[in-house]
Design a protein around this motif. Structure first.
Motif, PDB file in Angstrom:
ATOM      1  N   ALA A  46       0.884  -1.167   0.000  1.00 50.39           N
ATOM      2  CA  ALA A  46       0.000   0.000   0.000  1.00 50.39           C
ATOM      3  C   ALA A  46       0.923   1.218   0.000  1.00 50.39           C
ATOM      4  O   ALA A  46       1.251   1.763   1.062  1.00 50.39           O
ATOM      5  N   PRO A  47       1.389   1.639  -1.185  1.00 47.25           N
ATOM      6  CA  PRO A  47       2.367   2.726  -1.253  1.00 47.25           C
ATOM      7  C   PRO A  47       1.911   4.014  -0.574  1.00 47.25           C
ATOM      8  O   PRO A  47       2.736   4.728   0.001  1.00 47.25           O
ATOM      9  N   ALA A  48       0.624   4.324  -0.597  1.00 48.85           N
ATOM     10  CA  ALA A  48       0.140   5.552   0.042  1.00 48.85           C
ATOM     11  C   ALA A  48       0.428   5.550   1.547  1.00 48.85           C
ATOM     12  O   ALA A  48       0.631   6.603   2.149  1.00 48.85           O
ATOM     13  N   TYR A  49       0.440   4.375   2.148  1.00 47.08           N
ATOM     14  CA  TYR A  49       0.753   4.244   3.566  1.00 47.08           C
ATOM     15  C   TYR A  49       2.242   3.986   3.811  1.00 47.08           C
ATOM     16  O   TYR A  49       2.681   3.906   4.952  1.00 47.08           O
ATOM     17  N   GLY A  50       3.005   3.767   2.752  1.00 42.59           N
ATOM     18  CA  GLY A  50       4.391   3.361   2.939  1.00 42.59           C
ATOM     19  C   GLY A  50       4.454   1.983   3.579  1.00 42.59           C
ATOM     20  O   GLY A  50       5.318   1.690   4.391  1.00 42.59           O
TER      21      GLY A  50
END
Length: 185
Positions: A46-50
């Motif tokens: 989940a790249p938005a959350y790192g």
């Protein structure tokens, strides 16, 4: 033959190339998550959350990698006061930007694997050798089966929103803000 499984949680994708056998991307917990069955086990991002979780039988050289032995005691039932059952369980935690996860790992007997169940993702690597992912309301579950160890390694990862993260702040005032911490379809 591998005798261990490594779990790596981190803010960036793995540096090793992973071979993807099955994949599912969906908006979930207010961001896009991708769940993958890979040649060495599973990978969730989940790249938005790192947030990046790699579970792999391949050796890894990464900070914070947790190594679990595939042999050893298994969990039979709900546990309780059996010390061997406690050795068959492990809890892993990781906090990313606006997201906290906890993963319960249990070594179960191979017969505990629900081979006839429908999963969101499933790949059969060989006879009785599967990797599966099932996405639920508050997390996801995986099975990794190892017939050579009479093992169905089960994981259950759950999430909670962490106030003050960049994703939580971006969602403030957005139509999705009231759904933070809840899955979306």
């Amino acid at each position: 033959m591998t005798e261990t499984l490594q779990f790596v949680h981190g803010p960036a994708p793995p540096t090793d190339d992973v071979r993807v056998f099955d994949s599912l991307t969906r908006e979930w917990l207010g961001a896009e998550f991708t769940f993958r069955v890979v040649g060495s086990s599973h990978y969730v991002s989940a790249p938005a959350y790192g947030f990046h979780e790699l579970s792999t039988c391949d050796p890894v050289d990464a900070d914070g990698a947790t190594t679990l032995r595939l042999d050893g005691p298994t969990v039979h039932g709900s546990g309780g006061s059996d010390p061997a059952a406690d050795e068959g369980r492990r809890r892993l935690t990781y906090t990313a930007d606006g997201l906290r996860c906890a993963t319960l790992v249990e070594r179960r007997p191979l017969a505990a694997f629900p081979a006839e169940a429908a999963f969101d993702l499933s790949y059969r690597f060989g006879e009785d050798a599967y990797t599966t992912v099932e996405v639920g309301a508050d997390g996801y579950e995986t099975y990794h089966t190892y017939p050579e160890f009479d093992l169905a390694l089960f994981t259950r990862t759950t999430f909670e929103s962490v106030p003050g993260g960049a994703v939580a702040e971006a969602l403030d005032g957005d139509a999705h803000a009231d759904r933070t911490g809840q899955p979306t379809d």
